[in-house]
Design a protein around this motif. Structure first.
Motif, PDB file in Angstrom:
ATOM      1  N   ILE A  89      60.730  64.763  43.298  1.00 48.55           N
ATOM      2  CA  ILE A  89      60.356  63.668  42.399  1.00 48.55           C
ATOM      3  C   ILE A  89      60.525  62.373  43.191  1.00 48.55           C
ATOM      4  CG2 ILE A  89      60.947  64.909  40.293  1.00 48.55           C
ATOM      5  CD1 ILE A  89      63.516  63.171  40.097  1.00 48.55           C
ATOM      6  N   VAL A  90      59.587  61.447  42.989  1.00 44.64           N
ATOM      7  CA  VAL A  90      59.640  60.216  43.785  1.00 44.64           C
ATOM      8  C   VAL A  90      59.279  59.010  42.925  1.00 44.64           C
ATOM      9  CG1 VAL A  90      57.298  60.678  44.683  1.00 44.64           C
ATOM     10  CG2 VAL A  90      58.740  59.013  45.850  1.00 44.64           C
ATOM     11  N   ASN A  91      60.088  57.972  43.057  1.00 40.27           N
ATOM     12  CA  ASN A  91      59.759  56.688  42.442  1.00 40.27           C
ATOM     13  C   ASN A  91      59.067  55.824  43.487  1.00 40.27           C
ATOM     14  OD1 ASN A  91      60.595  53.626  42.233  1.00 40.27           O
ATOM     15  ND2 ASN A  91      60.575  54.405  40.150  1.00 40.27           N
ATOM     16  N   PHE A 109      56.667  59.917  40.175  1.00 38.41           N
ATOM     17  CA  PHE A 109      55.598  60.881  40.445  1.00 38.41           C
ATOM     18  C   PHE A 109      56.245  62.249  40.646  1.00 38.41           C
ATOM     19  CE2 PHE A 109      54.011  56.782  41.866  1.00 38.41           C
ATOM     20  CZ  PHE A 109      52.752  56.741  41.288  1.00 38.41           C
ATOM     21  N   LYS A 110      55.567  63.258  40.140  1.00 38.52           N
ATOM     22  CA  LYS A 110      56.035  64.636  40.312  1.00 38.52           C
ATOM     23  C   LYS A 110      55.225  65.247  41.450  1.00 38.52           C
ATOM     24  CE  LYS A 110      55.861  64.937  35.314  1.00 38.52           C
ATOM     25  NZ  LYS A 110      55.363  65.721  34.169  1.00 38.52           N
ATOM     26  N   VAL A 111      55.899  65.840  42.413  1.00 37.55           N
ATOM     27  CA  VAL A 111      55.196  66.446  43.540  1.00 37.55           C
ATOM     28  C   VAL A 111      55.120  67.953  43.287  1.00 37.55           C
ATOM     29  CG1 VAL A 111      55.121  66.707  46.036  1.00 37.55           C
ATOM     30  CG2 VAL A 111      56.147  64.635  45.020  1.00 37.55           C
ATOM     31  N   LEU A 121      64.834  64.559  33.000  1.00 36.65           N
ATOM     32  CA  LEU A 121      65.371  63.289  33.511  1.00 36.65           C
ATOM     33  C   LEU A 121      64.283  62.213  33.528  1.00 36.65           C
ATOM     34  CD1 LEU A 121      67.715  61.723  34.941  1.00 36.65           C
ATOM     35  CD2 LEU A 121      66.710  62.510  37.110  1.00 36.65           C
ATOM     36  N   ILE A 122      63.117  62.588  34.009  1.00 37.09           N
ATOM     37  CA  ILE A 122      62.000  61.633  34.081  1.00 37.09           C
ATOM     38  C   ILE A 122      61.594  61.186  32.679  1.00 37.09           C
ATOM     39  CG2 ILE A 122      59.537  61.433  34.632  1.00 37.09           C
ATOM     40  CD1 ILE A 122      60.065  63.147  37.127  1.00 37.09           C
ATOM     41  N   ASN A 123      61.455  62.144  31.769  1.00 33.20           N
ATOM     42  CA  ASN A 123      61.027  61.787  30.409  1.00 33.20           C
ATOM     43  C   ASN A 123      62.047  60.874  29.741  1.00 33.20           C
ATOM     44  OD1 ASN A 123      58.770  63.338  30.735  1.00 33.20           O
ATOM     45  ND2 ASN A 123      59.557  65.107  29.617  1.00 33.20           N
ATOM     46  N   THR A 124      63.319  61.177  29.900  1.00 34.07           N
ATOM     47  CA  THR A 124      64.367  60.368  29.266  1.00 34.07           C
ATOM     48  C   THR A 124      64.371  58.951  29.836  1.00 34.07           C
ATOM     49  OG1 THR A 124      65.693  62.345  28.878  1.00 34.07           O
ATOM     50  CG2 THR A 124      66.855  60.234  28.816  1.00 34.07           C
ATOM     51  N   THR A 125      64.159  58.829  31.134  1.00 40.52           N
ATOM     52  CA  THR A 125      64.157  57.508  31.766  1.00 40.52           C
ATOM     53  C   THR A 125      62.993  56.665  31.245  1.00 40.52           C
ATOM     54  OG1 THR A 125      65.130  58.519  33.729  1.00 40.52           O
ATOM     55  CG2 THR A 125      64.188  56.315  33.990  1.00 40.52           C
ATOM     56  N   LEU A 226      70.011  64.140  41.158  1.00 39.40           N
ATOM     57  CA  LEU A 226      68.699  63.486  41.062  1.00 39.40           C
ATOM     58  C   LEU A 226      68.800  62.166  40.306  1.00 39.40           C
ATOM     59  CD1 LEU A 226      66.275  66.376  39.990  1.00 39.40           C
ATOM     60  CD2 LEU A 226      66.487  65.351  42.275  1.00 39.40           C
ATOM     61  N   SER A 227      67.901  61.237  40.648  1.00 37.50           N
ATOM     62  CA  SER A 227      67.840  59.949  39.971  1.00 37.50           C
ATOM     63  C   SER A 227      66.384  59.598  39.678  1.00 37.50           C
ATOM     64  CB  SER A 227      68.464  58.879  40.874  1.00 37.50           C
ATOM     65  OG  SER A 227      68.599  57.663  40.179  1.00 37.50           O
ATOM     66  N   ALA A 228      66.158  58.931  38.553  1.00 43.93           N
ATOM     67  CA  ALA A 228      64.790  58.528  38.187  1.00 43.93           C
ATOM     68  C   ALA A 228      64.781  57.063  37.766  1.00 43.93           C
ATOM     69  CB  ALA A 228      64.260  59.398  37.049  1.00 43.93           C
TER      70      ALA A 228
END
Ligand code: MF3
Ligand code: CO
Ligand code: CO
Length: 248
Positions: A89-91, A109-111, A121-125, A226-228
């Protein structure tokens, strides 16, 4: 709206749409096998083609046009020859500077295919940022923004990074106020119509603590979880706000 508000909003909107457009281009090409340096090149060229500048380039010595923060990198990752692989996962954080004004935005972005945990994590962020944007209007407190984000994130079992925050923006890239992504309702400065600032929560799967690597930029989670992050630049109005960094 007063004339100077109107000008500030118009200029930030122009810069914001370019930054959002760059993320949209990046979305078209991101896939396993591409390097973060190639993402940077697309960002640089898109912004250049739109007669704007990439604000990060040479900002306090930052060497590239955008930040690419992969997996446990919280923010300020430096684009390089690092290749993205399936499950990453990349910001990507882009700031366009146009006619003297800034538009600052980032998204995840999801790779390839990512884990369910990363997906959550992405959805919550994203939800946390949008919940905060949705309460913004003249007269609320900065602490209302922080507490809205913190409550949502912690209800999902994740943690809010405290070492970095949102910020006022405009003719300067970073200015007052600091927009914390945690805090107490009803505390802090009252926000007013015409204010322009970012909301950009960084959310960790594990502990909230971060550290900065020896390159002086790359911030990572201390526990390597992981961090988002998502970021928009917004302008406060009497009964809401305008999101400047969105394509219509
Ligand atoms: N765009 C980042 C922010 O949201 C700042 C990046 S500064 C850089 O505030 F130098 F790292 F690019
Ligand atoms: Co910002
Ligand atoms: Co940014």
């Amino acid at each position: 709206m007063a004339k100077d508000f109107k000008e500030a909003f118009e200029n930030t909107r122009s810069a914001g749409i370019i930054a959002a457009g760059a993320l949209n281009e990046i979305n078209k090409i991101i896939k396993p096998g591409i390097s973060t340096g190639e993402i940077d090149k697309i960002c640089y060229e898109y912004i250049n083609d739109h007669k704007a500048y990439s604000a990060p380039l040479f900002y306090r010595g930052f060497p590239k046009s955008c930040c690419t923060s992969v997996n446990h990198v919280v923010c300020h990752g430096i684009p390089s020859n690092k290749i993205l692989k399936d499950g990453d996962i990349v910001n990507v954080d882009v700031t366009a500077f146009k006619n003297g004004w800034h538009g600052d935005t980032s998204r995840m972005f999801k790779v390839g295919k990512i884990s369910i945990k990363a997906e959550r994590l992405i959805n919550t962020t994203f939800e946390a940022m949008m919940k905060a944007i949705n309460i913004v209007k003249d007269g609320i407190h900065l602490g209302d923004i922080g507490s809205t984000i913190q409550q949502h994130v912690e209800s999902q079992g994740f943690s809010v990074v405290q070492d970095f925050c949102g910020h006022g923006t405009g003719e300067k890239f970073h200015k007052e106020p600091n927009v914390l992504h945690y805090g107490e309702k009803g505390t802090g400065e009252k926000i007013k119509s015409g204010m322009i600032f970012t909301i950009e929560p960084m959310i960790n799967l594990g502990n909230y603590e971060t550290k900065t690597l020896k390159d002086g930029w790359t911030a990572v989670t201390k526990d390597k979880s992981l961090s988002a992050q998502f970021e928009h630049t917004i302008g406060v109005t009497k009964d809401g706000c305008e999101v400047f960094t969105e394509l219509s």
